[in-house]
Design a protein around this motif. Structure first.
Motif, PDB file in Angstrom:
ATOM      1  N   ALA A  76      -7.943  20.568  -7.209  1.00  0.00           N
ATOM      2  CA  ALA A  76      -8.156  20.071  -8.574  1.00  0.00           C
ATOM      3  C   ALA A  76      -7.644  18.633  -8.700  1.00  0.00           C
ATOM      4  CB  ALA A  76      -7.462  20.979  -9.584  1.00  0.00           C
ATOM      5  N   VAL A  77      -6.499  18.343  -8.114  1.00  0.00           N
ATOM      6  CA  VAL A  77      -5.959  16.980  -8.118  1.00  0.00           C
ATOM      7  C   VAL A  77      -6.858  16.067  -7.291  1.00  0.00           C
ATOM      8  CG1 VAL A  77      -3.995  15.546  -7.425  1.00  0.00           C
ATOM      9  CG2 VAL A  77      -3.595  17.756  -8.510  1.00  0.00           C
ATOM     10  N   GLU A 104       1.066  15.391  -7.049  1.00  0.00           N
ATOM     11  CA  GLU A 104       1.058  16.588  -7.889  1.00  0.00           C
ATOM     12  C   GLU A 104       0.320  16.400  -9.193  1.00  0.00           C
ATOM     13  OE1 GLU A 104       5.257  17.308  -8.172  1.00  0.00           O
ATOM     14  OE2 GLU A 104       5.258  18.473  -6.301  1.00  0.00           O
ATOM     15  N   LYS A 105       0.238  15.134  -9.670  1.00  0.00           N
ATOM     16  CA  LYS A 105      -0.378  14.874 -10.978  1.00  0.00           C
ATOM     17  C   LYS A 105      -0.964  13.468 -10.989  1.00  0.00           C
ATOM     18  CE  LYS A 105       1.257  14.338 -15.650  1.00  0.00           C
ATOM     19  NZ  LYS A 105       2.446  14.407 -16.478  1.00  0.00           N
ATOM     20  N   VAL A 106      -2.085  13.289 -11.689  1.00  0.00           N
ATOM     21  CA  VAL A 106      -2.774  12.006 -11.776  1.00  0.00           C
ATOM     22  C   VAL A 106      -2.971  11.652 -13.248  1.00  0.00           C
ATOM     23  CG1 VAL A 106      -4.876  10.739 -11.205  1.00  0.00           C
ATOM     24  CG2 VAL A 106      -4.066  12.532  -9.690  1.00  0.00           C
ATOM     25  N   GLN A 107      -2.662  10.391 -13.592  1.00  0.00           N
ATOM     26  CA  GLN A 107      -2.946   9.882 -14.933  1.00  0.00           C
ATOM     27  C   GLN A 107      -3.768   8.607 -14.765  1.00  0.00           C
ATOM     28  OE1 GLN A 107       0.934   9.216 -16.579  1.00  0.00           O
ATOM     29  NE2 GLN A 107       1.121  11.308 -17.327  1.00  0.00           N
ATOM     30  N   VAL A 108      -4.992   8.615 -15.290  1.00  0.00           N
ATOM     31  CA  VAL A 108      -5.846   7.420 -15.238  1.00  0.00           C
ATOM     32  C   VAL A 108      -5.500   6.553 -16.451  1.00  0.00           C
ATOM     33  CG1 VAL A 108      -8.214   6.576 -15.234  1.00  0.00           C
ATOM     34  CG2 VAL A 108      -7.656   8.741 -14.118  1.00  0.00           C
ATOM     35  N   GLN A 109      -5.352   5.249 -16.189  1.00  0.00           N
ATOM     36  CA  GLN A 109      -4.974   4.330 -17.287  1.00  0.00           C
ATOM     37  C   GLN A 109      -6.134   3.485 -17.716  1.00  0.00           C
ATOM     38  OE1 GLN A 109      -1.561   2.288 -15.818  1.00  0.00           O
ATOM     39  NE2 GLN A 109      -0.329   4.133 -15.858  1.00  0.00           N
ATOM     40  N   LYS A 128       0.839  -1.200   0.000  1.00  0.00           N
ATOM     41  CA  LYS A 128       0.000   0.000   0.000  1.00  0.00           C
ATOM     42  C   LYS A 128       0.873   1.248   0.000  1.00  0.00           C
ATOM     43  CE  LYS A 128      -3.818  -2.109   2.460  1.00  0.00           C
ATOM     44  NZ  LYS A 128      -4.645  -2.091   3.673  1.00  0.00           N
ATOM     45  N   PHE A 129       0.451   2.229  -0.767  1.00  0.00           N
ATOM     46  CA  PHE A 129       1.125   3.525  -0.828  1.00  0.00           C
ATOM     47  C   PHE A 129       0.164   4.568  -0.273  1.00  0.00           C
ATOM     48  CE2 PHE A 129       1.958   7.405  -3.514  1.00  0.00           C
ATOM     49  CZ  PHE A 129       3.131   7.763  -2.886  1.00  0.00           C
ATOM     50  N   HIS A 130       0.509   5.162   0.852  1.00  0.00           N
ATOM     51  CA  HIS A 130      -0.308   6.198   1.485  1.00  0.00           C
ATOM     52  C   HIS A 130       0.201   7.563   1.026  1.00  0.00           C
ATOM     53  CE1 HIS A 130      -2.264   3.362   4.206  1.00  0.00           C
ATOM     54  NE2 HIS A 130      -1.091   2.744   4.222  1.00  0.00           N
ATOM     55  N   PHE A 131      -0.743   8.471   0.730  1.00  0.00           N
ATOM     56  CA  PHE A 131      -0.353   9.774   0.195  1.00  0.00           C
ATOM     57  C   PHE A 131      -1.307  10.866   0.660  1.00  0.00           C
ATOM     58  CE2 PHE A 131      -3.082   7.665  -2.888  1.00  0.00           C
ATOM     59  CZ  PHE A 131      -4.035   8.622  -3.161  1.00  0.00           C
ATOM     60  N   SER A 132      -0.885  12.112   0.474  1.00  0.00           N
ATOM     61  CA  SER A 132      -1.678  13.301   0.787  1.00  0.00           C
ATOM     62  C   SER A 132      -1.801  14.152  -0.465  1.00  0.00           C
ATOM     63  CB  SER A 132      -1.000  14.127   1.886  1.00  0.00           C
ATOM     64  OG  SER A 132      -0.834  13.368   3.049  1.00  0.00           O
ATOM     65  N   GLY A 171     -11.048   3.285  -7.670  1.00  0.00           N
ATOM     66  CA  GLY A 171     -11.128   1.910  -8.147  1.00  0.00           C
ATOM     67  C   GLY A 171     -10.424   1.650  -9.460  1.00  0.00           C
ATOM     68  N   LYS A 172      -9.885   2.690 -10.071  1.00  0.00           N
ATOM     69  CA  LYS A 172      -9.215   2.541 -11.368  1.00  0.00           C
ATOM     70  C   LYS A 172      -7.706   2.459 -11.185  1.00  0.00           C
ATOM     71  CE  LYS A 172     -12.801   5.089 -13.761  1.00  0.00           C
ATOM     72  NZ  LYS A 172     -13.135   6.320 -14.454  1.00  0.00           N
ATOM     73  N   ARG A 173      -7.051   1.987 -12.227  1.00  0.00           N
ATOM     74  CA  ARG A 173      -5.592   1.955 -12.235  1.00  0.00           C
ATOM     75  C   ARG A 173      -5.087   3.349 -12.591  1.00  0.00           C
ATOM     76  NH1 ARG A 173      -1.754  -2.535 -13.560  1.00  0.00           N
ATOM     77  NH2 ARG A 173       0.154  -1.482 -14.161  1.00  0.00           N
ATOM     78  N   VAL A 174      -4.186   3.884 -11.780  1.00  0.00           N
ATOM     79  CA  VAL A 174      -3.684   5.238 -11.975  1.00  0.00           C
ATOM     80  C   VAL A 174      -2.169   5.277 -11.803  1.00  0.00           C
ATOM     81  CG1 VAL A 174      -5.806   6.386 -11.217  1.00  0.00           C
ATOM     82  CG2 VAL A 174      -4.061   5.843  -9.553  1.00  0.00           C
ATOM     83  N   THR A 175      -1.570   6.301 -12.379  1.00  0.00           N
ATOM     84  CA  THR A 175      -0.169   6.626 -12.132  1.00  0.00           C
ATOM     85  C   THR A 175      -0.156   7.964 -11.422  1.00  0.00           C
ATOM     86  OG1 THR A 175       0.573   5.450 -14.098  1.00  0.00           O
ATOM     87  CG2 THR A 175       2.078   7.088 -13.183  1.00  0.00           C
ATOM     88  N   LEU A 176       0.453   7.989 -10.232  1.00  0.00           N
ATOM     89  CA  LEU A 176       0.518   9.197  -9.424  1.00  0.00           C
ATOM     90  C   LEU A 176       1.929   9.756  -9.437  1.00  0.00           C
ATOM     91  CD1 LEU A 176      -1.530   8.070  -6.286  1.00  0.00           C
ATOM     92  CD2 LEU A 176      -2.352   9.222  -8.342  1.00  0.00           C
ATOM     93  N   SER A 177       2.062  11.022  -9.782  1.00  0.00           N
ATOM     94  CA  SER A 177       3.346  11.717  -9.688  1.00  0.00           C
ATOM     95  C   SER A 177       3.370  12.418  -8.337  1.00  0.00           C
ATOM     96  CB  SER A 177       3.497  12.746 -10.805  1.00  0.00           C
ATOM     97  OG  SER A 177       3.447  12.105 -12.056  1.00  0.00           O
ATOM     98  N   TYR A 178       4.443  12.204  -7.579  1.00  0.00           N
ATOM     99  CA  TYR A 178       4.489  12.735  -6.219  1.00  0.00           C
ATOM    100  C   TYR A 178       5.808  13.438  -5.945  1.00  0.00           C
ATOM    101  CZ  TYR A 178       7.570   8.845  -5.049  1.00  0.00           C
ATOM    102  OH  TYR A 178       8.628   7.970  -5.008  1.00  0.00           O
TER     103      TYR A 178
END
Length: 124
Positions: free
Chosen positions: A83-84, A119-124, A74-78, A93-100
């Motif tokens: 907007a993000v 800082e940024k979200v990409q839904v795959q 698990k990756f915990h984040f804030s 519930g989707k697969r995402v790539t998170l830039s942190y």
């Protein structure tokens, strides 16, 4: 004879409090504006909510993709940007790539409960 003027204890206390507040503000700004590390994590967004009694912060949890048969990590984040946060809410519930960006030493949990800020979200 030179006469000394005595400073009021209240004035000294106010000066100490002002210096302490400036040091706290400087430390908070430094830790929030300079990142220790930056990167990306890929996985399934499992949990995302606004939490806190006094300071409400966006907090989330992502299951990292791993090798088949392995125990998922698990990756915990804030999140500080609304907007993000809206993008993450839509991607539940989707697969995402998170830039942190990792910010070590943030002085209080009012900025976030973890040291990883998305800082940024990409839904795959």
């Amino acid at each position: 004879m030179i006469q000394r003027t005595r400073r009021s204890p209240l004035l000294i206390l106010i000066g100490i409090l002002v210096v302490a507040a400036l040091l706290f503000w400087g430390w908070a700004m430094a830790t929030l504006n300079f990142s220790y590390s930056e990167g990306e994590r890929n996985g399934f967004l499992q949990k995302f909510s606004k939490v806190g009694w006094f300071c409400k912060t966006w907090e989330g949890e992502m299951l990292l993709t791993s090798m088949p048969g392995a125990i998922p990590e698990k990756f915990h984040f804030s999140v500080r940007d609304d907007a993000v946060a809206a993008q993450l809410s839509a991607a539940m519930g989707k697969r995402v790539t998170l830039s942190y960006a990792q910010h070590k030493g943030v002085p209080t949990s009012c900025f976030g409960n973890t040291e990883y800020f998305i800082e940024k979200v990409q839904v795959q």
